[in-house]
Scaffold this motif. Sequence first.
Motif, PDB file in Angstrom:
ATOM      1  N   PRO A   1       0.812  -1.224   0.000  1.00  0.00           N
ATOM      2  CA  PRO A   1       0.000   0.000   0.000  1.00  0.00           C
ATOM      3  C   PRO A   1       0.843   1.270   0.000  1.00  0.00           C
ATOM      4  N   THR A   2       0.216   2.345  -0.414  1.00  0.00           N
ATOM      5  CA  THR A   2       0.823   3.663  -0.297  1.00  0.00           C
ATOM      6  C   THR A   2       0.885   4.001   1.195  1.00  0.00           C
ATOM      7  N   ILE A   3       2.055   4.319   1.683  1.00  0.00           N
ATOM      8  CA  ILE A   3       2.236   4.616   3.099  1.00  0.00           C
ATOM      9  C   ILE A   3       2.040   6.103   3.363  1.00  0.00           C
ATOM     10  N   TRP A   4       2.551   6.944   2.471  1.00  0.00           N
ATOM     11  CA  TRP A   4       2.361   8.385   2.601  1.00  0.00           C
ATOM     12  C   TRP A   4       2.359   9.015   1.224  1.00  0.00           C
ATOM     13  N   SER A   5       1.752  10.187   1.133  1.00  0.00           N
ATOM     14  CA  SER A   5       1.764  11.000  -0.086  1.00  0.00           C
ATOM     15  C   SER A   5       2.109  12.421   0.330  1.00  0.00           C
ATOM     16  N   CYS A   6       3.069  13.048  -0.378  1.00  0.00           N
ATOM     17  CA  CYS A   6       3.514  14.401  -0.039  1.00  0.00           C
ATOM     18  C   CYS A   6       3.419  15.324  -1.235  1.00  0.00           C
ATOM     19  N   LEU A   7       3.019  16.553  -0.949  1.00  0.00           N
ATOM     20  CA  LEU A   7       3.101  17.644  -1.914  1.00  0.00           C
ATOM     21  C   LEU A   7       4.044  18.683  -1.325  1.00  0.00           C
ATOM     22  N   TYR A   8       5.008  19.123  -2.110  1.00  0.00           N
ATOM     23  CA  TYR A   8       5.977  20.115  -1.654  1.00  0.00           C
ATOM     24  C   TYR A   8       5.768  21.419  -2.409  1.00  0.00           C
ATOM     25  N   ASP A   9       5.626  22.517  -1.670  1.00  0.00           N
ATOM     26  CA  ASP A   9       5.632  23.861  -2.262  1.00  0.00           C
ATOM     27  C   ASP A   9       7.046  24.382  -2.076  1.00  0.00           C
ATOM     28  N   LEU A  10       7.807  24.382  -3.159  1.00  0.00           N
ATOM     29  CA  LEU A  10       9.229  24.693  -3.079  1.00  0.00           C
ATOM     30  C   LEU A  10       9.492  26.182  -2.924  1.00  0.00           C
ATOM     31  N   ASN A  11       8.502  27.022  -3.205  1.00  0.00           N
ATOM     32  CA  ASN A  11       8.676  28.461  -3.023  1.00  0.00           C
ATOM     33  C   ASN A  11       8.274  28.911  -1.627  1.00  0.00           C
ATOM     34  N   ASP A  12       7.117  28.457  -1.144  1.00  0.00           N
ATOM     35  CA  ASP A  12       6.650  28.836   0.191  1.00  0.00           C
ATOM     36  C   ASP A  12       7.169  27.908   1.275  1.00  0.00           C
ATOM     37  N   LEU A  13       7.909  26.869   0.875  1.00  0.00           N
ATOM     38  CA  LEU A  13       8.510  25.907   1.796  1.00  0.00           C
ATOM     39  C   LEU A  13       7.466  25.272   2.705  1.00  0.00           C
ATOM     40  N   GLU A  14       6.422  24.746   2.083  1.00  0.00           N
ATOM     41  CA  GLU A  14       5.368  24.040   2.795  1.00  0.00           C
ATOM     42  C   GLU A  14       5.250  22.612   2.288  1.00  0.00           C
ATOM     43  N   VAL A  15       4.853  21.726   3.198  1.00  0.00           N
ATOM     44  CA  VAL A  15       4.649  20.321   2.866  1.00  0.00           C
ATOM     45  C   VAL A  15       3.245  19.934   3.300  1.00  0.00           C
ATOM     46  N   ARG A  16       2.547  19.225   2.433  1.00  0.00           N
ATOM     47  CA  ARG A  16       1.258  18.627   2.768  1.00  0.00           C
ATOM     48  C   ARG A  16       1.438  17.124   2.701  1.00  0.00           C
ATOM     49  N   ILE A  17       1.041  16.446   3.775  1.00  0.00           N
ATOM     50  CA  ILE A  17       1.258  15.005   3.873  1.00  0.00           C
ATOM     51  C   ILE A  17      -0.049  14.308   4.224  1.00  0.00           C
ATOM     52  N   ALA A  18      -0.337  13.241   3.479  1.00  0.00           N
ATOM     53  CA  ALA A  18      -1.432  12.335   3.817  1.00  0.00           C
ATOM     54  C   ALA A  18      -0.790  11.017   4.226  1.00  0.00           C
ATOM     55  N   MET A  19      -1.106  10.544   5.406  1.00  0.00           N
ATOM     56  CA  MET A  19      -0.532   9.294   5.913  1.00  0.00           C
ATOM     57  C   MET A  19      -1.538   8.157   5.746  1.00  0.00           C
ATOM     58  N   GLY A  20      -1.029   6.994   5.340  1.00  0.00           N
ATOM     59  CA  GLY A  20      -1.858   5.800   5.269  1.00  0.00           C
ATOM     60  C   GLY A  20      -3.097   5.943   4.399  1.00  0.00           C
ATOM     61  N   ARG A  21      -2.998   6.701   3.335  1.00  0.00           N
ATOM     62  CA  ARG A  21      -4.095   6.923   2.384  1.00  0.00           C
ATOM     63  C   ARG A  21      -5.281   7.671   3.008  1.00  0.00           C
ATOM     64  N   ASN A  22      -5.065   8.362   4.110  1.00  0.00           N
ATOM     65  CA  ASN A  22      -6.111   9.163   4.725  1.00  0.00           C
ATOM     66  C   ASN A  22      -6.042  10.580   4.153  1.00  0.00           C
ATOM     67  N   TYR A  23      -6.606  10.755   2.968  1.00  0.00           N
ATOM     68  CA  TYR A  23      -6.525  12.031   2.267  1.00  0.00           C
ATOM     69  C   TYR A  23      -7.499  13.062   2.830  1.00  0.00           C
ATOM     70  N   GLY A  24      -8.377  12.650   3.736  1.00  0.00           N
ATOM     71  CA  GLY A  24      -9.272  13.574   4.409  1.00  0.00           C
ATOM     72  C   GLY A  24      -8.612  14.273   5.588  1.00  0.00           C
ATOM     73  N   ARG A  25      -7.441  13.809   5.966  1.00  0.00           N
ATOM     74  CA  ARG A  25      -6.717  14.410   7.100  1.00  0.00           C
ATOM     75  C   ARG A  25      -5.300  14.731   6.657  1.00  0.00           C
ATOM     76  N   LEU A  26      -5.111  15.930   6.132  1.00  0.00           N
ATOM     77  CA  LEU A  26      -3.791  16.354   5.672  1.00  0.00           C
ATOM     78  C   LEU A  26      -3.027  17.034   6.798  1.00  0.00           C
ATOM     79  N   HIS A  27      -1.737  16.737   6.858  1.00  0.00           N
ATOM     80  CA  HIS A  27      -0.842  17.430   7.786  1.00  0.00           C
ATOM     81  C   HIS A  27      -0.096  18.469   6.966  1.00  0.00           C
ATOM     82  N   ARG A  28      -0.076  19.699   7.464  1.00  0.00           N
ATOM     83  CA  ARG A  28       0.639  20.780   6.774  1.00  0.00           C
ATOM     84  C   ARG A  28       1.786  21.248   7.642  1.00  0.00           C
ATOM     85  N   LEU A  29       2.958  21.315   7.055  1.00  0.00           N
ATOM     86  CA  LEU A  29       4.164  21.751   7.751  1.00  0.00           C
ATOM     87  C   LEU A  29       4.812  22.869   6.950  1.00  0.00           C
ATOM     88  N   SER A  30       5.471  23.763   7.659  1.00  0.00           N
ATOM     89  CA  SER A  30       6.218  24.812   6.957  1.00  0.00           C
ATOM     90  C   SER A  30       7.565  24.995   7.625  1.00  0.00           C
TER      91      SER A  30
END
Length: 188
Positions: free
Chosen positions: A159-188
């Motif tokens: 299975p997909t364990i995690w999915s990440c989107l990186y904003d390379l200009n604003d230095l932000e990361v959006r992460i979905a863990m364990g295919r739970n795309y309804g609960r995104l973690h946002r980090l900067s």
Amino acid sequence: LQAPFLPFDGLNERGLAVTMMAVPHSEGGRDPNKVTIDSLAIIRLMLDYAGSVDGAIHLLGDYNVTFGGGPPVHYLVADRTGDSAVIEFLDGEVRVLRGDTRFQVSTNFLLFPDPPQHSRTACWRYNRLSDTLSQAGGEISPEKGMDLLRSVSQAGEHPTIWSCLYDLNDLEVRIAMGRNYGRLHRLS
């Protein structure tokens, strides 16, 4: 205490993102004149010392990489200038496939020795990503990006364990863990 030395993905303060994907095999070299580090430590090295794709590629030439602690992997690196590359280790050598469009796609298969031509592969996930990004000219919103990652995520034995989107200009990361795309973690 070891967690900082075991990154599976990452984004540094200079806008360099590094991600890895499992592949069928990798051979990271056995040159006795080079330092040997593992497949996660090489991510730490790139994030700590490179600010660009070129810098990351240059660093890798000085190391053997071992995949004994986990699955064989290849890496997708990108920087805030829009440069990107897939990096693989085959036959003891670093193999680099540079991005030649506004986006670059990589999934869980080796790109060498025959890099794919657009979406003509046996991997439906690669094809969907490539087709969708081609139709959008390489630009989609973060929401559509995460929807796209959800659409190619996998359940089952590998299975997909995690999915990440990186904003390379604003230095932000959006992460979905364990295919739970309804609960995104946002980090900067």
